[in-house]
Design an enzyme around this catalytic site. Structure first.
Site, PDB file in Angstrom:
ATOM      1  N   ASP A 390      43.952 -19.407  22.633  1.00 40.29           N
ATOM      2  CA  ASP A 390      44.424 -20.191  21.500  1.00 40.29           C
ATOM      3  C   ASP A 390      44.371 -19.300  20.259  1.00 40.29           C
ATOM      4  O   ASP A 390      43.461 -18.484  20.114  1.00 40.29           O
ATOM      5  CB  ASP A 390      43.525 -21.418  21.316  1.00 40.29           C
ATOM      6  CG  ASP A 390      43.934 -22.236  20.114  1.00 40.29           C
ATOM      7  OD1 ASP A 390      45.104 -22.615  20.042  1.00 40.29           O
ATOM      8  OD2 ASP A 390      43.075 -22.488  19.254  1.00 40.29           O
ATOM      9  N   LYS A 391      45.356 -19.437  19.382  1.00 39.08           N
ATOM     10  CA  LYS A 391      45.378 -18.583  18.194  1.00 39.08           C
ATOM     11  C   LYS A 391      44.340 -19.016  17.166  1.00 39.08           C
ATOM     12  O   LYS A 391      43.452 -18.244  16.779  1.00 39.08           O
ATOM     13  CB  LYS A 391      46.768 -18.602  17.540  1.00 39.08           C
ATOM     14  CG  LYS A 391      46.850 -17.730  16.277  1.00 39.08           C
ATOM     15  CD  LYS A 391      48.161 -17.903  15.548  1.00 39.08           C
ATOM     16  CE  LYS A 391      48.189 -19.188  14.739  1.00 39.08           C
ATOM     17  NZ  LYS A 391      47.280 -19.157  13.568  1.00 39.08           N
ATOM     18  N   THR A 392      44.447 -20.259  16.735  1.00 35.36           N
ATOM     19  CA  THR A 392      43.639 -20.728  15.614  1.00 35.36           C
ATOM     20  C   THR A 392      42.176 -20.873  15.999  1.00 35.36           C
ATOM     21  O   THR A 392      41.834 -21.630  16.906  1.00 35.36           O
ATOM     22  CB  THR A 392      44.176 -22.077  15.103  1.00 35.36           C
ATOM     23  OG1 THR A 392      45.559 -21.938  14.820  1.00 35.36           O
ATOM     24  CG2 THR A 392      43.427 -22.524  13.869  1.00 35.36           C
ATOM     25  N   THR A 543      49.690 -21.612  20.724  1.00 29.06           N
ATOM     26  CA  THR A 543      49.325 -22.186  19.435  1.00 29.06           C
ATOM     27  C   THR A 543      50.251 -23.337  19.075  1.00 29.06           C
ATOM     28  O   THR A 543      51.393 -23.403  19.548  1.00 29.06           O
ATOM     29  CB  THR A 543      49.386 -21.116  18.321  1.00 29.06           C
ATOM     30  OG1 THR A 543      49.052 -21.700  17.071  1.00 29.06           O
ATOM     31  CG2 THR A 543      50.767 -20.497  18.232  1.00 29.06           C
ATOM     32  N   GLY A 544      49.735 -24.223  18.246  1.00 29.31           N
ATOM     33  CA  GLY A 544      50.569 -25.295  17.714  1.00 29.31           C
ATOM     34  C   GLY A 544      51.299 -24.872  16.460  1.00 29.31           C
ATOM     35  O   GLY A 544      52.124 -25.619  15.932  1.00 29.31           O
ATOM     36  N   LYS A 571      49.686 -27.812  26.187  1.00 24.81           N
ATOM     37  CA  LYS A 571      48.818 -26.658  26.426  1.00 24.81           C
ATOM     38  C   LYS A 571      48.332 -26.650  27.874  1.00 24.81           C
ATOM     39  O   LYS A 571      48.275 -25.601  28.511  1.00 24.81           O
ATOM     40  CB  LYS A 571      47.628 -26.675  25.456  1.00 24.81           C
ATOM     41  CG  LYS A 571      48.017 -26.294  24.033  1.00 24.81           C
ATOM     42  CD  LYS A 571      46.801 -26.004  23.172  1.00 24.81           C
ATOM     43  CE  LYS A 571      47.218 -25.532  21.786  1.00 24.81           C
ATOM     44  NZ  LYS A 571      46.060 -25.179  20.944  1.00 24.81           N
ATOM     45  N   ASP A 594      42.519 -28.155  22.852  1.00 25.25           N
ATOM     46  CA  ASP A 594      42.379 -27.183  23.935  1.00 25.25           C
ATOM     47  C   ASP A 594      41.673 -27.755  25.155  1.00 25.25           C
ATOM     48  O   ASP A 594      41.672 -27.129  26.213  1.00 25.25           O
ATOM     49  CB  ASP A 594      41.582 -25.966  23.450  1.00 25.25           C
ATOM     50  CG  ASP A 594      42.239 -25.270  22.272  1.00 25.25           C
ATOM     51  OD1 ASP A 594      43.484 -25.213  22.258  1.00 25.25           O
ATOM     52  OD2 ASP A 594      41.516 -24.805  21.373  1.00 25.25           O
TER      53      ASP A 594
END
Length: 723
Positions: A390-392, A543-544, A571, A594
């Site tokens: 996940d990015k964030t 990512t969103g 996801k 997530d």
């Protein structure tokens, strides 16, 4: 740019706003013998009591250990083996039989019932092997004590040691892997304890589960939305990161839908309830987590597989031994040899081979900032060939940061970057908006003196205004420039294309500068991605956030593939899509959004700074936010697996050699393995297994060292011999 701050209405006035309302694989054997099948991540459908099973096995172990001491000490065979004499009192011969019976019935009960369960399921394994050994030892020992069988079949001390060692192994395994939190309970905890329902002119506190579709609720600044709904009055910046993963607050105004569990960061709202209970988005995520956990394949422990083979080996050897000795016309020897074979096959070392490695590995991992909550996840990590991050909050810090300060060129209008940042921070200091806090924090981090501001006001979707050193300072997004008929700086167009947040600083009616805010990439992320590549693992980011933001981060880090604009439910679908490509996927994340993906992945890895639900859905938790810790998990998994294989071969190797000798394969040349020698070999085997597991303590699991080790080795593929 949406930069909503306090609107100034009665709903928004902070002076009138009230304070906002505020998986176990380790118990596999215990549940299996009770007729329960654990779910994929070690849970049992959310049932409580895993800690109780750890307590029960711990208590049972210590009680049986106390009873085992006199059983062993008063055993005639053990006394003969060590060369001491027992007292001649009449009660002495009955100490071992009486206490040994208690050991068998009480201490052996988990293994006896587990063995019965394995028989019923036609899946012989460790429990049946232990049950067979202690039952044969129990019956043979009583036969020897009553004079019915040969005295050398007095196995009371063997029975006692086997029960105690097996209880120790199960206790170690449970203690090291007991789950301490529930993913589904953590989801429910996102909802506020109370909702404020508007009835006429009154605000009535009610429980969220008492709300019905059509009710209107008041959501104060800083409070969580109690149910899915539609805004009927007000505008606010909503923190939806715990549900969507979007790092930046999103403006929501009249007519927009909001989701239960999200937070109004700066302004109050009136929300009409459109969904409650099982129909909410949060409940949908709840179901995704549960479905993913229940659908994950149940990998059988390699120790159980070894035990199953050993069971058939021991049983076949015993039958063959009996037939051969009877055929030779020596029925008495047939009984002795057959019973000896069945007892000597008891898996002392095998019962400790896996639990000891797991216990030491998880302890070593904890000291390195890695918490293993699911042993299967630790075993599976060595086979992973794709890491989905996940990015964030994982590759990035998960909060807005001022990355660039631009100023206007020109003699009359020019100000230094520090001056622009200082006045912007002064104007924003009174605001609670996340972007305002980022600006103030940036000024403080740079050691800039922030002047005092007066007359602070805010306008939703526009920005803030304050007087700083006699100048009117405004900070806001595009609408601020539109209202004043001003033009933005040349650099900001490129910032927009990169997906960054742009705030303009206007002083005295003129644009003085602009601030670029973005979710800052962690400095360790690049090394983590490089080390994963060196280990032959593909790195995928999900990512969103918008694609422009995602691709900027991906290019900076060298990520192989990007999935952007992904909704929470998608996801998990991203994970399953990669799995359908034949990939073994480890998912790394930190948010509620997530959780389904963490559960669906072959290995779920949660950042420890993340939400409780993400942590509870994962098999591995990283105490720090350093993505290089993923390399520590891989290194630990591969090292632990090597130790497991070594221990299993050693433990099983003892049986492969000693059982045929006990059966009498060398009897034609005059050698039959004495029980005393077999017992000594059995003890040596257990000691070797324990010492070999201790070598794991030498493994350095610091994130920087783990990443550097992979970069140095440049392992060609995760599918190589490390498996």
């Amino acid at each position: 740019m949406n930069h909503d701050l306090h609107a100034g209405s009665a709903l928004d006035d902070p002076r009138t706003a009230a304070a906002p309302p505020e998986h176990d694989r380790a118990s596999h054997e215990q549940h299996r013998h009770e007729g329960h099948e654990p779910d994929a991540h070690g849970g049992h459908g959310g049932h409580a009591g895993h800690g109780d099973h750890v307590t029960q096995f711990r208590r049972l172990f210590w009680i049986m250990l106390v009873l085992a001491v006199p059983v062993v000490a008063f055993s005639g065979m053990f006394a003969h083996l060590l060369g001491y004499h027992l007292p001649d009192a009449a009660w002495v011969p009955w100490v071992s039989p009486v206490l040994g019976t208690v050991l068998y019935v009480w201490g052996g009960r988990p293994f006896l019932t587990g063995g019965v369960a394995e028989l019923r399921s036609r899946r012989p394994g460790m429990m049946l092997l232990i049950a067979l050994a202690i039952t044969v030892a129990f019956l043979a020992s009583w036969g020897a004590s009553l004079g019915v069988l040969d005295v050398q079949l007095d196995f009371w001390w063997e029975l006692a040691l086997l029960v105690v060692i097996m209880l120790l192994g199960h206790w170690i395994e449970m203690r090291s892997l007991a789950m301490t939190t529930s993913a589904l309970d953590s989801l429910a905890a996102l909802l506020p304890d109370a909702a404020e329902k508007i009835v006429g002119d009154e605000v009535v506190p009610v429980a969220p589960d008492e709300l019905a579709v059509g009710d209107v609720v008041l959501v104060r600044p800083g409070a969580a939305v109690p149910a899915d709904g539609r805004i009927v009055d007000g505008t606010a910046s909503m923190d939806e990161s715990m549900v969507t993963g979007e790092s930046t607050p999103v403006e929501r105004s009249t007519g927009d839908r909001v989701v239960a569990g999200t937070v109004a960061t700066d302004s109050g709202l009136r929300v009409e309830v459109t969904a409650t209970g099982d129909d909410t988005a949060l409940a949908g995520i709840h179901k995704l987590v549960a479905d993913a956990q229940n659908s994950t394949s149940r990998a059988q422990r390699i120790a159980d597989t070894a035990a199953a083979w050993l069971f058939w080996f021991a049983l076949g050897s015993a039958v063959l031994t009996a037939l051969v000795w009877v055929a030779l016309g020596m029925p008495d020897d047939a009984v002795v040899r057959t019973i000896t074979v069945l007892v000597i096959a008891c898996p002392h070392a095998l019962g400790l081979a896996i639990p000891l490695v797991v216990a030491i590995a998880t302890e070593r991992a904890a000291r390195g900032g890695v918490l293993v909550t699911d042993r299967l996840a630790l075993e599976s990590m060595r086979t992973v060939d794709t890491v989905l991050m996940d990015k964030t909050g994982t590759l990035t810090r998960g909060e807005p940061t001022v990355t660039v300060v631009a100023t206007v060129s020109g003699a009359d209008e020019s100000r230094s970057r520090d001056d622009v940042l200082a006045v912007a921070a002064a104007a924003e200091r009174a605001s609670e908006h996340p972007l305002a806090k980022a600006i103030v924090r940036a000024a403080e981090d740079r050691g800039i003196d922030v002047p005092t501001a007066d007359g602070f006001t805010s306008s939703p979707a526009v920005g803030v205004r304050a007087t700083v050193d006699g100048d009117v300072v405004e900070v806001g997004g595009p609408r601020l420039l539109e209202q004043g008929g001003l033009e933005e700086l040349a650099d900001t167009g490129r910032w927009h294309d990169e997906g960054a947040i742009v705030l303009h600083v206007v002083i005295g009616g003129r644009v003085a500068g602009a601030l670029r805010l973005a979710d800052e990439v962690r400095p360790e992320s690049r090394e983590a991605v490089d080390a994963l590549h060196a280990a032959g693992i593909e790195v995928v980011m999900v990512t969103g956030d918008a694609r422009a933001v995602a691709e900027t981060v991906a290019r900076d880090l060298g990520v192989d593939r990007v999935f952007a604009g992904v909704r929470p439910e998608d996801k998990a679908a991203t994970v399953t899509g990669l799995q359908r490509e034949g990939r073994r996927v480890a998912m790394v994340g930190d948010g509620v959004n997530d959780a389904p993906a963490l559960s669906a992945a072959d290995v779920g890895i949660a950042i420890g700074a993340g939400t409780d639900v993400a942590i509870a859905s994962a098999g591995v938790i990283l105490a720090s936010s350093d993505p290089r810790s993923v390399l520590s998990v891989i290194a630990l998994s591969r090292a632990a697996y090597r130790k497991m294989k070594q221990n299993l071969w050693w433990a099983a190797g003892y049986n492969l050699i000693s059982v045929p000798l006990a059966a009498g394969v060398l009897a034609p040349i005059g050698f039959v393995l004495p029980m005393s020698v077999g017992a000594i070999l059995m003890s040596i085997s257990t000691v070797v297994v324990a010492l070999n597991a201790q070598l794991l303590r030498r493994l350095d699991l610091t994130p920087a060292r783990s990443a550097a080790a992979f970069l140095d080795r440049r392992t060609p593929s995760p599918t190589s011999s490390s498996r």
